[in-house]
Write a protein that holds these residues in place. Structure first.
Motif, PDB file in Angstrom:
ATOM      1  N   GLU A  14      -8.774 -35.303   4.179  1.00  0.00           N
ATOM      2  CA  GLU A  14      -8.085 -34.128   4.692  1.00  0.00           C
ATOM      3  C   GLU A  14      -8.400 -33.971   6.173  1.00  0.00           C
ATOM      4  O   GLU A  14      -9.553 -34.110   6.591  1.00  0.00           O
ATOM      5  N   GLY A  27      -3.241 -32.528   7.290  1.00  0.00           N
ATOM      6  CA  GLY A  27      -2.784 -32.551   5.906  1.00  0.00           C
ATOM      7  C   GLY A  27      -3.866 -33.052   4.982  1.00  0.00           C
ATOM      8  O   GLY A  27      -5.040 -33.188   5.362  1.00  0.00           O
ATOM      9  N   HIS A  87      -4.282 -36.093   1.777  1.00  0.00           N
ATOM     10  CA  HIS A  87      -3.621 -37.233   1.159  1.00  0.00           C
ATOM     11  C   HIS A  87      -4.625 -38.054   0.338  1.00  0.00           C
ATOM     12  O   HIS A  87      -5.826 -38.077   0.630  1.00  0.00           O
TER      13      HIS A  87
END
Length: 218
Positions: free
Chosen positions: A82, A167, A169
């Motif tokens: 992150e 973000g 992932h």
């Protein structure tokens, strides 16, 4: 129904071929050591077993650990990461201008070198001509899937998983296939891993984390 010996062997071999690959976690514990750079301030790392928090505020360093025998046959890896705050996209081929949010290093060498090599620091490992490194990066201005020559070392390749962004992932990488694509040869023995964040060139800040890093043997 009676199974012949050959039939039993066929079933046994099929079961082996269909069995799942074995995953070994790599914990963020006291086995990790920080490798700083001369005249540059170091990142802040918080090791929390399955999770690593990273703060890079105009700083750069690498957190590194040598791997135990049970990790060395890994041919793939997975993790989640992150980025809550990151640096702008940079040219990762440019020495002294290649900031990135996060990078994970996988360092390989040949079996003969493993037995004799001091594996305590990445610098010592990479001095050996049989040692190569794949560096998976979240950052830069390049397209996902790009394979770049490192401006710092001739036997290191940067593989861009994600350009600069924020973000959360999950990743699953094929180390063997990526090694072949990057170096044109068969993968060696995995002897070490590293984690880095880099914000010293842009003067930016990275707030990020990596969780559940696992190495998978086929």
């Amino acid at each position: 129904m009676t199974l012949t010996r050959s039939r039993i062997m066929t079933v046994f071999l099929f079961a082996i071929s269909m069995s799942p690959a074995h995953a070994e976690p790599v914990l963020f514990d006291g086995s990790w050591k920080e490798q700083g750079f001369l005249r540059l301030r170091s990142n802040d790392y918080e090791l929390q077993s399955s999770k690593l928090d990273v703060v890079s505020n105009g700083t750069v360093s690498i957190l590194w650990r040598a791997l135990e025998t049970n990790h060395r046959t890994a041919r793939s890896a997975k993790w989640t990461w992150e980025v809550r705050e990151g640096v702008i996209g940079t040219d990762l081929r440019r020495k002294g201008g290649d900031d990135r949010n996060l990078a994970i290093y996988f360092v390989f060498t040949d079996p003969e070198t493993v037995r004799a090599l001091d594996q305590t620091t990445p610098r010592r490992l990479l001095r050996n001509h049989n040692t190569h490194a794949l560096v998976y990066v979240w950052g830069g201005e390049h397209a996902s899937g790009s394979i770049l020559k490192s401006p710092y070392h001739s036997r290191m390749r940067t593989l861009v998983l994600r350009p600069s962004s924020i973000g959360y992932h999950s990743e699953h990488v094929d180390l063997a296939a990526d090694y072949s694509a990057a170096f044109g040869s068969q993968i060696g023995t995995l002897v070490g891993v590293g984690v880095s964040a880099d914000s010293d060139d842009t003067g930016g800040r990275v707030l990020a984390s990596i969780e559940n890093l696992e190495l998978i043997a086929d």
